[in-house]
Design a protein around this motif. Structure first.
Motif, PDB file in Angstrom:
ATOM      1  N   ASP A 118       0.776   6.619  -1.367  1.00  0.00           N
ATOM      2  CA  ASP A 118       1.902   6.631  -0.436  1.00  0.00           C
ATOM      3  C   ASP A 118       2.783   7.823  -0.788  1.00  0.00           C
ATOM      4  O   ASP A 118       3.528   7.791  -1.761  1.00  0.00           O
ATOM      5  CB  ASP A 118       2.688   5.322  -0.555  1.00  0.00           C
ATOM      6  CG  ASP A 118       3.909   5.298   0.355  1.00  0.00           C
ATOM      7  OD1 ASP A 118       4.027   6.207   1.212  1.00  0.00           O
ATOM      8  OD2 ASP A 118       4.734   4.382   0.215  1.00  0.00           O
ATOM      9  N   THR A 135       1.546   0.691  -9.067  1.00  0.00           N
ATOM     10  CA  THR A 135       1.169   0.738  -7.642  1.00  0.00           C
ATOM     11  C   THR A 135      -0.327   0.980  -7.469  1.00  0.00           C
ATOM     12  O   THR A 135      -0.853   0.855  -6.360  1.00  0.00           O
ATOM     13  CB  THR A 135       1.937   1.852  -6.917  1.00  0.00           C
ATOM     14  OG1 THR A 135       1.596   3.112  -7.508  1.00  0.00           O
ATOM     15  CG2 THR A 135       3.439   1.634  -7.005  1.00  0.00           C
ATOM     16  N   ARG A 139       7.303   7.372  -6.642  1.00  0.00           N
ATOM     17  CA  ARG A 139       6.732   6.693  -5.481  1.00  0.00           C
ATOM     18  C   ARG A 139       5.472   5.936  -5.874  1.00  0.00           C
ATOM     19  O   ARG A 139       5.183   4.869  -5.341  1.00  0.00           O
ATOM     20  CB  ARG A 139       6.388   7.750  -4.410  1.00  0.00           C
ATOM     21  CG  ARG A 139       6.001   7.196  -3.071  1.00  0.00           C
ATOM     22  CD  ARG A 139       7.226   6.835  -2.270  1.00  0.00           C
ATOM     23  NE  ARG A 139       6.924   6.483  -0.901  1.00  0.00           N
ATOM     24  CZ  ARG A 139       7.822   6.521   0.072  1.00  0.00           C
ATOM     25  NH1 ARG A 139       9.052   6.913  -0.190  1.00  0.00           N
ATOM     26  NH2 ARG A 139       7.492   6.168   1.291  1.00  0.00           N
ATOM     27  N   GLU A 140       4.715   6.534  -6.788  1.00  0.00           N
ATOM     28  CA  GLU A 140       3.471   5.920  -7.269  1.00  0.00           C
ATOM     29  C   GLU A 140       3.473   5.879  -8.788  1.00  0.00           C
ATOM     30  O   GLU A 140       3.838   6.871  -9.438  1.00  0.00           O
ATOM     31  CB  GLU A 140       2.245   6.712  -6.797  1.00  0.00           C
ATOM     32  CG  GLU A 140       1.993   6.680  -5.292  1.00  0.00           C
ATOM     33  CD  GLU A 140       1.201   5.460  -4.840  1.00  0.00           C
ATOM     34  OE1 GLU A 140       0.833   4.627  -5.704  1.00  0.00           O
ATOM     35  OE2 GLU A 140       0.943   5.340  -3.632  1.00  0.00           O
ATOM     36  N   LYS A 180      -4.730   3.760  -0.699  1.00  0.00           N
ATOM     37  CA  LYS A 180      -4.342   5.158  -0.509  1.00  0.00           C
ATOM     38  C   LYS A 180      -2.985   5.434  -1.132  1.00  0.00           C
ATOM     39  O   LYS A 180      -2.129   4.551  -1.208  1.00  0.00           O
ATOM     40  CB  LYS A 180      -4.316   5.499   0.987  1.00  0.00           C
ATOM     41  CG  LYS A 180      -5.681   5.446   1.643  1.00  0.00           C
ATOM     42  CD  LYS A 180      -5.594   5.855   3.107  1.00  0.00           C
ATOM     43  CE  LYS A 180      -6.976   5.822   3.759  1.00  0.00           C
ATOM     44  NZ  LYS A 180      -6.911   6.184   5.196  1.00  0.00           N
ATOM     45  N   ASN A 184      -4.448  -1.579   0.126  1.00  0.00           N
ATOM     46  CA  ASN A 184      -3.554  -0.424  -0.079  1.00  0.00           C
ATOM     47  C   ASN A 184      -4.117   0.508  -1.143  1.00  0.00           C
ATOM     48  O   ASN A 184      -3.543   0.693  -2.204  1.00  0.00           O
ATOM     49  CB  ASN A 184      -2.145  -0.896  -0.459  1.00  0.00           C
ATOM     50  CG  ASN A 184      -2.145  -1.820  -1.655  1.00  0.00           C
ATOM     51  OD1 ASN A 184      -3.145  -2.462  -1.953  1.00  0.00           O
ATOM     52  ND2 ASN A 184      -1.023  -1.898  -2.350  1.00  0.00           N
ATOM     53  N   GLN A 223       7.631  14.106  -3.733  1.00  0.00           N
ATOM     54  CA  GLN A 223       7.297  12.746  -4.114  1.00  0.00           C
ATOM     55  C   GLN A 223       6.739  12.755  -5.539  1.00  0.00           C
ATOM     56  O   GLN A 223       6.105  13.720  -5.958  1.00  0.00           O
ATOM     57  CB  GLN A 223       6.279  12.152  -3.144  1.00  0.00           C
ATOM     58  CG  GLN A 223       6.819  11.916  -1.748  1.00  0.00           C
ATOM     59  CD  GLN A 223       8.011  10.988  -1.727  1.00  0.00           C
ATOM     60  OE1 GLN A 223       8.122  10.104  -2.582  1.00  0.00           O
ATOM     61  NE2 GLN A 223       8.912  11.190  -0.782  1.00  0.00           N
TER      62      GLN A 223
END
Length: 495
Positions: A98, A246, A218-219, A96, A94, A105
């Motif tokens: 999101d 993340t 989100r990140e 990349k 993972n 975001q």
């Protein structure tokens, strides 16, 4: 890249020393893997990670049948490459960002003081804009003097909006308020530049925890200095426990440190590296691809990244014109200057060259070392701009007095002007031969790239055998030596 140069050279030497047996014995593998383990530890890779890595390679390599035309060394190299990719995050990891769901975001950047968060915020915003996003940067560092002004300045340079509030405002409130501003401005991504904090500072860590709870990013990306080695791994572990990271951005990956952090972080913390900073400029941020980095560490180049960078930097129409002129024998110094300027836009020459397969072999050549150090392109540009249009378009008219005038006008010497003209003529010969796959240059290119071809760049001719240093007296001697060797063979070994 420079950070892995010593490790790359060590690994290359290990594989070159492997024997040519048809089947790998346990003794062969053990001897090579002892050296691999030492090389990893010297590169500051976590001791446990290095041991696990070697054990997995050993398990796969001992008794492995050599597939097809692969030699034992190539077989072990293939296994080491697979394991390096796995350690760095895996092909399907993972890695990349999101950014799905309803915009805007939120990406929150955290890290220690001085790790490069503010610069990374600007680099990330610039990268995301190229991907079609509409980023907003948020100045939420109320502790470091001039942090807000630095982010505003970077925003002006990039024409990317920055949300800020007066000094003394609460960082949590700034982050919350920025979301309303982002919606008003129709921004799709909000990048929060939070204050640097020590991982042992409980009050500061509580602040970033509060920001996470209020805005629900989100990140959450940790910005860490790759040159701090295993300290970066420990910091990542602490921040991950506090705010559930993340991903990571590793900065200063163009430095000359040992680089073990990149090879340890995923295994130790479970946090994927998503980007790496490879320079000071705002476009010096690359997505982190484990397979591509593994390939570069093992000296196999990274042609995909090279092509992507070329597509961003090179004007395809201009490159096609240059290719046609070169094939017709009409390539002149004006075309040469335009090509060099396009190459310069791709970044430092060393960073570009290290993406080519076999770069480690080329870099060890004295003339290549000299060419890769410093900004040689500016002197070449000065000399060509000191020429008249007629001289640029027809270099063959250059006599002694013209060369003296060009040297005076460019602040160089006549010898340097002579060297430029010699290199230009040699480059024309070299590219013609490499494009056709015939002649001494094509043979040398195949030799230095291990026989594999390098795909053509957008608008540039495909190079059947790779590349070699452009110019320099020693390179010219290599070509003449190759010619003599061919003549010797054609006469049955007699000269």
């Amino acid at each position: 890249m420079a950070m892995f140069e010593n490790l790359s050279k060590r690994l290359e030497g290990i594989f070159n020393n492997l024997g040519g047996q048809g089947r790998l014995t346990e003794e062969d593998v053990n001897a090579a893997l002892r050296e691999v383990r030492l090389a990893l530890i010297e590169a500051d890779v976590n001791l446990k990670v290095a041991r696990q890595f070697v054990d997995r390679v050993k398990e796969k390599a001992i008794g492995a049948d050599v597939m097809g035309s692969l030699s034992p060394a190539q077989q072990v190299l293939s296994i080491v490459n697979e394991e390096l990719v796995e350690v760095l995050g895996g092909e399907n990891g993972n890695n990349k960002l999101d950014l799905g769901g309803t915009p805007p975001q939120i990406i929150m950047l955290v890290g220690l003081q001085g790790s490069g968060k503010t610069t990374s915020a600007a680099k990330l915003a610039n990268y995301l804009r190229k991907q079609g996003q509409r980023p907003l940067m948020v100045a939420a560092d109320m502790y470091r003097p001039a942090a807000v002004n630095q982010l505003k300045s970077l925003g002006r340079q990039l024409s990317i909006p920055v949300y800020s509030e007066p000094m003394g405002a609460d960082p949590v409130d700034i982050c919350v308020n920025s979301l309303d501003f982002a919606r008003e401005q129709a921004c799709s991504v909000v990048i929060l530049d939070t204050a640097g904090r020590l991982n042992i500072d409980e009050r500061m860590m509580n602040e970033v925890i509060n920001i996470r709870q209020r805005v629900r990013p989100r990140e959450i990306l940790l910005v860490a200095d790759a040159m701090t080695g295993q300290e970066a791994v420990r910091v990542a572990d602490d921040f991950n426990k506090a705010v559930s990271l993340t991903g990571m951005i590793l900065t200063k990956m163009d430095g000359d440190a040992r680089g073990g952090a990149a090879l340890s972080i995923r295994t130790v913390t479970g946090v994927p590296v998503k980007f790496m900073g490879v320079g000071e400029k705002t476009d010096a941020l690359e997505p982190f691809y484990p397979d591509r980095l593994a390939s570069r560490i093992l000296g196999m180049g990274d042609v995909l990244s090279l092509i992507e960078r070329a597509q961003e930097s090179i004007d395809e129409e201009e490159a096609l014109k240059a290719q046609q002129k070169l094939q017709q024998g009409k390539f002149d110094l004006e075309d040469f200057l335009n090509s060099m300027r396009q190459l310069k836009r791709m970044g430092p020459l060393r960073n570009v060259m290290e993406m080519l397969p076999g770069f480690n072999k080329l870099a060890s050549m004295p003339e290549m070392e000299e060419a890769l150090e410093g900004d040689q392109l500016k002197y070449v540009e000065a000399m060509i701009l000191s020429m008249t249009k007629e001289e640029r378009r027809n270099p063959d008219i250059m006599n002694g007095s013209r060369r003296k005038r060009i040297a005076r006008g460019s602040g160089t010497t006549v010898q340097e002007v002579n060297q430029l003209l010699d290199q230009f003529n040699e480059m024309r010969t070299m590219i013609r031969q490499m494009s056709s796959g015939k002649g001494p240059w094509a043979q040398l290119a195949r030799q230095y790239s291990g026989g594999g071809g390098i795909p053509g760049m957008p608008g540039m001719p495909a190079l059947p055998g790779g590349g070699k240093s452009m110019g320099g007296k020693k390179t010219g001697k290599a070509v003449r030596k190759e010619k003599r060797k061919q003549k010797s063979k054609s006469r049955g070994g007699k000269r």
